[in-house]
Design a protein around this motif. Structure first.
Motif, PDB file in Angstrom:
ATOM      1  N   ARG A   1      -8.156   7.806  -5.051  1.00  0.00           N
ATOM      2  CA  ARG A   1      -8.772   6.734  -4.278  1.00  0.00           C
ATOM      3  C   ARG A   1      -7.749   5.622  -4.075  1.00  0.00           C
ATOM      4  O   ARG A   1      -7.070   5.217  -5.021  1.00  0.00           O
ATOM      5  CB  ARG A   1     -10.013   6.178  -4.991  1.00  0.00           C
TER       6      ARG A   1
ATOM      7  N   SER B   1      -4.750  -1.505  -4.951  1.00  0.00           N
ATOM      8  CA  SER B   1      -4.854  -0.752  -6.192  1.00  0.00           C
ATOM      9  C   SER B   1      -5.215   0.691  -5.851  1.00  0.00           C
ATOM     10  O   SER B   1      -5.520   1.021  -4.699  1.00  0.00           O
ATOM     11  CB  SER B   1      -5.923  -1.361  -7.105  1.00  0.00           C
ATOM     12  N   GLY B   2      -5.176   1.550  -6.844  1.00  0.00           N
ATOM     13  CA  GLY B   2      -5.507   2.946  -6.627  1.00  0.00           C
ATOM     14  C   GLY B   2      -5.989   3.584  -7.916  1.00  0.00           C
ATOM     15  O   GLY B   2      -5.888   3.001  -8.997  1.00  0.00           O
TER      16      GLY B   2
ATOM     17  N   PHE C   1     -11.084   4.328   2.955  1.00  0.00           N
ATOM     18  CA  PHE C   1      -9.879   3.518   3.105  1.00  0.00           C
ATOM     19  C   PHE C   1      -8.640   4.350   2.809  1.00  0.00           C
ATOM     20  O   PHE C   1      -7.614   4.206   3.493  1.00  0.00           O
ATOM     21  CB  PHE C   1      -9.920   2.305   2.173  1.00  0.00           C
TER      22      PHE C   1
ATOM     23  N   ASN D   1     -11.894   8.585  -0.619  1.00  0.00           N
ATOM     24  CA  ASN D   1     -12.587   7.424  -0.056  1.00  0.00           C
ATOM     25  C   ASN D   1     -12.054   7.143   1.345  1.00  0.00           C
ATOM     26  O   ASN D   1     -10.962   7.581   1.715  1.00  0.00           O
ATOM     27  CB  ASN D   1     -12.445   6.189  -0.957  1.00  0.00           C
TER      28      ASN D   1
ATOM     29  N   HIS E   1      -7.431   1.663  -2.525  1.00  0.00           N
ATOM     30  CA  HIS E   1      -8.307   0.537  -2.248  1.00  0.00           C
ATOM     31  C   HIS E   1      -7.607  -0.522  -1.403  1.00  0.00           C
ATOM     32  O   HIS E   1      -6.370  -0.615  -1.403  1.00  0.00           O
ATOM     33  CB  HIS E   1      -8.803  -0.073  -3.563  1.00  0.00           C
ATOM     34  N   SER E   2      -8.386  -1.321  -0.736  1.00  0.00           N
ATOM     35  CA  SER E   2      -7.841  -2.317   0.187  1.00  0.00           C
ATOM     36  C   SER E   2      -7.087  -3.428  -0.525  1.00  0.00           C
ATOM     37  O   SER E   2      -6.313  -4.152   0.102  1.00  0.00           O
ATOM     38  CB  SER E   2      -8.966  -2.924   1.038  1.00  0.00           C
ATOM     39  N   ASP E   3      -7.285  -3.598  -1.842  1.00  0.00           N
ATOM     40  CA  ASP E   3      -6.533  -4.601  -2.597  1.00  0.00           C
ATOM     41  C   ASP E   3      -5.203  -4.051  -3.098  1.00  0.00           C
ATOM     42  O   ASP E   3      -4.543  -4.671  -3.931  1.00  0.00           O
ATOM     43  CB  ASP E   3      -7.360  -5.143  -3.767  1.00  0.00           C
TER      44      ASP E   3
ATOM     45  N   ASN F   1       0.824  -1.209   0.000  1.00  0.00           N
ATOM     46  CA  ASN F   1       0.000   0.000   0.000  1.00  0.00           C
ATOM     47  C   ASN F   1       0.861   1.264   0.000  1.00  0.00           C
ATOM     48  O   ASN F   1       0.465   2.294  -0.546  1.00  0.00           O
ATOM     49  CB  ASN F   1      -0.930  -0.002   1.219  1.00  0.00           C
TER      50      ASN F   1
END
Length: 247
Positions: A73, A79-80, A142, A140, A75-77, A48
């Motif tokens: 943004r 990615s962005g 997260f 977002n 994301h929890s995976d 991350n």
């Protein structure tokens, strides 16, 4: 005056150079960072940080090239997504797309340059300032939590930790950016080979320029490997000095 004295002390603390780290710390932090990048679960957690630098690179270049930034943004995976408005083609869009995959390595190189001058506190505070600036662009929950946690850890280390802990933290972080900037490029090409990233930065660049996506992947890799080589030389300065390998 107390206020002026306090500001002077703070300024001196920010710009002062710390002593050279011991050889074992330079080598140990490099080994720790490499293990994190090469090992599946630690990489999955720490990646991350690479995404933050990646999206920050898109955002900064979008602003510098006159595009209107809509937000970021995370994301929890891991990615962005960075959204900007402006011409859908042209140099500004090309540079914005180009910036993402090279940003972590270039940030790591800048960090290595600061650590080469033993400006540990300055490095940590610059990192906090950049994270706070990026926080204003996050759209977002997260992403907000990620930046608050990351920035909070860096700030706590810079303010409360001993010089030895600060040095270990800073060297590990910069080594991680340098090593960690390389792996996503390999992952990108593997995903492209499987047909799972048709809208990758490289593929978008291929549509905007005369060069194929593989050219852009190779360029990402070349820039990041060069940054790793130069950054490693800067970080390994204390070891080379101790070994009598520098002038």
């Amino acid at each position: 005056m107390p206020l002026i004295d306090g500001l002077t002390s703070l300024w001196d603390r920010l710009l002062s150079a710390q002593p050279d780290p011991p050889q074992w710390l330079v080598l140990l932090t490099a080994a720790v960072a490499l293990v994190v990048v090469a090992t599946r679960l630690p990489w999955r957690i720490a990646r991350n940080t690479i995404t933050i630098a990646h999206e920050g690179g898109h955002a900064l270049v979008a602003l510098l090239t006159g595009r209107k930034l809509r937000g970021i943004r995370l994301h929890s995976d891991t990615s962005g997504l960075t959204l900007s408005a402006g011409r859908p083609s042209g140099p500004g869009m090309v540079l914005t797309l180009l910036a993402g995959y090279v940003a972590p390595s270039l940030v790591g190189l800048a960090g290595a340059w600061l650590l080469g001058g033993n400006r540990i506190t300055l490095l940590l505070w610059v990192a906090v300032a950049l994270l706070l600036a990026m926080l204003l662009l996050i759209r977002n929950v997260f992403g907000v939590v990620s930046l608050l946690v990351t920035g909070g850890v860096v700030l706590a280390v810079s303010w409360y930790a001993s010089p030895q802990v600060q040095a270990a933290f800073a060297w590990t972080g910069v080594w991680f950016l340098l090593f960690g900037g390389v792996r996503p490029v390999a992952e990108l090409q593997r995903m492209r080979t499987w047909g799972r990233m048709p809208e990758s930065d490289a593929d978008q660049l291929a549509r905007l320029t005369p060069f194929p996506a593989l050219f852009w992947v190779a360029l990402f890799a070349l820039v990041n490997l060069l940054a790793l080589a130069v950054g490693a030389a800067l970080l390994a300065g204390p070891v080379l000095n101790a070994a009598g390998l520098t002038g």
